[in-house]
Every structure is written in structure tokens, then in C-alpha cells.
Design an enzyme around this catalytic site. Sequence first.
Site, PDB file in Angstrom:
ATOM      1  N   HIS A   1       0.908  -1.182  -0.060  1.00 24.93           N
ATOM      2  CA  HIS A   1       0.029  -0.098   0.115  1.00 24.93           C
ATOM      3  C   HIS A   1       0.940   1.186   0.027  1.00 24.93           C
ATOM      4  O   HIS A   1       1.947   1.243   0.716  1.00 24.93           O
ATOM      5  CB  HIS A   1      -0.925   0.048   1.215  1.00 24.93           C
ATOM      6  CG  HIS A   1      -0.534   0.081   2.490  1.00 24.93           C
ATOM      7  ND1 HIS A   1      -0.250   1.410   3.237  1.00 24.93           N
ATOM      8  CD2 HIS A   1      -0.085  -0.505   3.452  1.00 24.93           C
ATOM      9  CE1 HIS A   1       0.251   1.483   4.283  1.00 24.93           C
ATOM     10  NE2 HIS A   1       0.568   0.102   4.584  1.00 24.93           N
TER      11      HIS A   1
ATOM     12  N   HIS B   1       3.466   4.641  13.084  1.00 27.77           N
ATOM     13  CA  HIS B   1       2.325   5.630  13.145  1.00 27.77           C
ATOM     14  C   HIS B   1       2.639   6.911  13.920  1.00 27.77           C
ATOM     15  O   HIS B   1       1.888   7.519  14.506  1.00 27.77           O
ATOM     16  CB  HIS B   1       1.017   4.994  13.527  1.00 27.77           C
ATOM     17  CG  HIS B   1       0.396   3.959  12.561  1.00 27.77           C
ATOM     18  ND1 HIS B   1      -1.007   3.964  12.569  1.00 27.77           N
ATOM     19  CD2 HIS B   1       0.766   3.524  11.342  1.00 27.77           C
ATOM     20  CE1 HIS B   1      -1.192   3.096  11.411  1.00 27.77           C
ATOM     21  NE2 HIS B   1      -0.198   2.719  10.789  1.00 27.77           N
TER      22      HIS B   1
ATOM     23  N   ASP C   1       5.755   3.134   6.967  1.00 26.56           N
ATOM     24  CA  ASP C   1       4.694   2.346   6.706  1.00 26.56           C
ATOM     25  C   ASP C   1       3.874   3.040   5.858  1.00 26.56           C
ATOM     26  O   ASP C   1       3.185   4.016   6.353  1.00 26.56           O
ATOM     27  CB  ASP C   1       4.185   2.098   7.988  1.00 26.56           C
ATOM     28  CG  ASP C   1       2.885   1.497   7.970  1.00 26.56           C
ATOM     29  OD1 ASP C   1       2.538   0.762   7.039  1.00 26.56           O
ATOM     30  OD2 ASP C   1       1.804   1.413   8.890  1.00 26.56           O
TER      31      ASP C   1
ATOM     32  N   GLU D   1      -5.276   1.393   2.648  1.00 28.60           N
ATOM     33  CA  GLU D   1      -5.138   0.511   3.607  1.00 28.60           C
ATOM     34  C   GLU D   1      -5.233   0.932   4.946  1.00 28.60           C
ATOM     35  O   GLU D   1      -5.861   0.037   5.733  1.00 28.60           O
ATOM     36  CB  GLU D   1      -3.603  -0.070   3.243  1.00 28.60           C
ATOM     37  CG  GLU D   1      -3.300  -1.215   4.010  1.00 28.60           C
ATOM     38  CD  GLU D   1      -2.780  -0.972   5.315  1.00 28.60           C
ATOM     39  OE1 GLU D   1      -2.593  -1.978   6.216  1.00 28.60           O
ATOM     40  OE2 GLU D   1      -2.474   0.282   5.818  1.00 28.60           O
ATOM     41  N   GLU D   2      -4.996   2.213   5.315  1.00 27.77           N
ATOM     42  CA  GLU D   2      -4.892   2.775   6.707  1.00 27.77           C
ATOM     43  C   GLU D   2      -6.423   2.915   6.976  1.00 27.77           C
ATOM     44  O   GLU D   2      -6.562   2.978   8.336  1.00 27.77           O
ATOM     45  CB  GLU D   2      -4.201   3.945   6.847  1.00 27.77           C
ATOM     46  CG  GLU D   2      -2.692   3.794   6.415  1.00 27.77           C
ATOM     47  CD  GLU D   2      -1.930   3.038   7.549  1.00 27.77           C
ATOM     48  OE1 GLU D   2      -2.318   2.467   8.565  1.00 27.77           O
ATOM     49  OE2 GLU D   2      -0.505   2.829   7.334  1.00 27.77           O
TER      50      GLU D   2
ATOM     51  N   ASP E   1       4.741  -5.044   3.729  1.00 26.48           N
ATOM     52  CA  ASP E   1       4.207  -4.017   4.820  1.00 26.48           C
ATOM     53  C   ASP E   1       5.305  -4.001   6.133  1.00 26.48           C
ATOM     54  O   ASP E   1       5.965  -4.718   6.284  1.00 26.48           O
ATOM     55  CB  ASP E   1       2.937  -4.463   5.286  1.00 26.48           C
ATOM     56  CG  ASP E   1       2.041  -3.226   5.585  1.00 26.48           C
ATOM     57  OD1 ASP E   1       2.785  -2.104   5.964  1.00 26.48           O
ATOM     58  OD2 ASP E   1       0.638  -3.387   5.756  1.00 26.48           O
TER      59      ASP E   1
END
Length: 344
Positions: free
Chosen positions: A66, A319, A177, A209-210, A232
Site C-alpha cells: 500500500h 504511526h 509504513d 489500506e490505513e 508491509d
Amino acid sequence: MFSNDIQAYFEQLVETPSPSGFEMKCQNLFKDYASRYVEHVYKDTFGNVIAHNSCNGKSKLMISAHIDEIGFMVKHIDDDGFLYIVPIGGIDTMLLPGSRLAIHHNGNSFLGIIGRKPIHLLNENERNKVIFEDLWLDCGFTSQKHAQLSVSIGDPITFTTNPIYMSDNCMVTRSADNKVGSAIMMEVMKRLKDLDTNYDIYYASTRQEEIGLRGGITAAANVKPDYTIVIDATHATDYPSVKKTFYGEIALGKGPSISISPDTDEEFRSKFLESIQKKAYPYQIEVHPNASGTESRAIQIQHGGIKTLNISYPVRYMHSASEIISSDDVKDVIEILCNFLISQ
């Protein structure tokens, strides 16, 4: 970490904002680079970009990574020019006060600081918690009209940390990410350009994706692969306060992780691990008793069922504005994938 042209792709990718729902500039960048290494590159209706070389008569395999990142969106501009924002994807509110963010508007970017009262002005209850709704973004505007010259409701926002090497093999960046994963996929695509492979490979640059694995679902429905490998990020657990007895032991620099979980196919995973062990590549095992947080959980149940597996590079502080990775792990992911996909 990457060959020169893929390193250039990675750096441009990180510089280009792509919060979920705002990925098109990055997808166009992916499409431009991928066209150098494969015969066919197209964008599907959802906005995923699929790259493919014609290779009939073999099992169809999709590699998925992604391209979206976490971020924010402008929700409200008050009379004094302060912005109120909402998160895109999972973000830890505790990490936000004082953070530098970039607001992206009509091709321009503006710096903003997440404001909160200083500790001297907080009462006892306020000191113990950070509530997202109580935060604001300070861009130095003096009024709502002043702010509206540069910013609009709905503008996307990202962290501002670009790649910096902390040591010979550790790098910190925003959106490791999964922009690192996208660059890994591009490097694999480049290396396999003129080589025979075990599979008919489709490279899928997916979006959103998130916020619900949406790109993986639509890409799998379009490609209809027999197999999928998801690239990922995964959580490194090699720093203080992480309970390894519960979360497992995944360390930077000790190789990529291979997921054992219900959303990965046991037979496909065993074949993949056998190829790793034959070449003695370093790797780590990650356990998910229910399902992983990757696209494999959504891809697995498309098109009557697809055999999937995950290969991930460890990331510290996922994140956040400052995600740390090991370049050694990235290189190992590339080598492992190329070795598995090339005909022996």
C-alpha cells in the site's frame, strides 16, 4: 538501501503526501517508475496501480504494497485563524502536542504546529490526558480570512519528517509504513525485469489500506491472483516497555518477519520459508492468532479464496512522525523475494 534510481523513487515518494484518500500523486509517481521495468502499467477504477509483464501459462501471483500513509485533514478554521483537524488512520494523540505538520493546498505546503496549553497553564486533570478535540493547528495566521488565503476545509496534512540516517544502517522517516514497502516492490520489479520467474507476477500499488484495507480488496478482485505476497511494515518490539511475552520478539537488523496467522496460507508459507532457509537468509517469525493487520486478511477471502503470505520489515514507533527502520532488513526483504520468485 536501494539501487540509485529506486532510492530516488523512495525519496520522492516520502516527499509526496499520500494520506488515505489523497494518494494520486504518489500513484502517478509509481506508475511512471514502474513503466521502466514492466510492459503494462494501468490504474484500476478504484485508483490502485497494477504493473505486469506478460507471462502466460504460470500461476498468477500478486505482490501488494500500500502507498497511503496516515495523516490528517482540515476540518474547521476558527475566527482567529487556528485550524482544527481530524486524523486519517490510527494516530496516538499523546504524541501530537508540539508536532510539526505540513498542510498541503493546491500544490503548496504550509507549516503548522499542533498547539496545546503549556504545562504551567494546565490543571491537574488536563495534565493526565490529551484529547484530540482540544488540540489545534497553529500556522501563524491572524484571522479566518488570512487562513483561507492559504488553506481550505478538506486539505490533507502530513508529518514533516523526511529520511535521515541515524547510523550506518538505521534510518528515521515519516511514513516508513508503507513507502519503504512500495520502494521494496519497485526494487524487486527492477531486478526481475529481464529474468524468468516461477510465477506470472502482478505488482499492485494499493491505496486506502490505513482506513480499511480497501485497495487490497479491489486489487485482488481485479487481478484474481492464485497467490499474493503482501509487503508491509510490522512492529519492532526491541525497545523498553514492550512486553515480549505478549507481543513477541521482533528486532531491527535481524531480518524481515514472516507472519504465521490464519490469513496466511500454510502450504504457501512453508514453501516460502524453505526457500529462505536454503539460502540462510535471516528472518523472524511473527505470530497473529486471529489475523494480521495487513492487506492479507482482506485479500485472502477475495475471488473464492487466495493463498497469501506476509513479509514485513520491522519498524520502531509505527504511526508516529519518526519511524525507525534498519536498511539491513530492507535489503533482506528484497533478496528473499527475488530469490523466491526467480526460477531455479
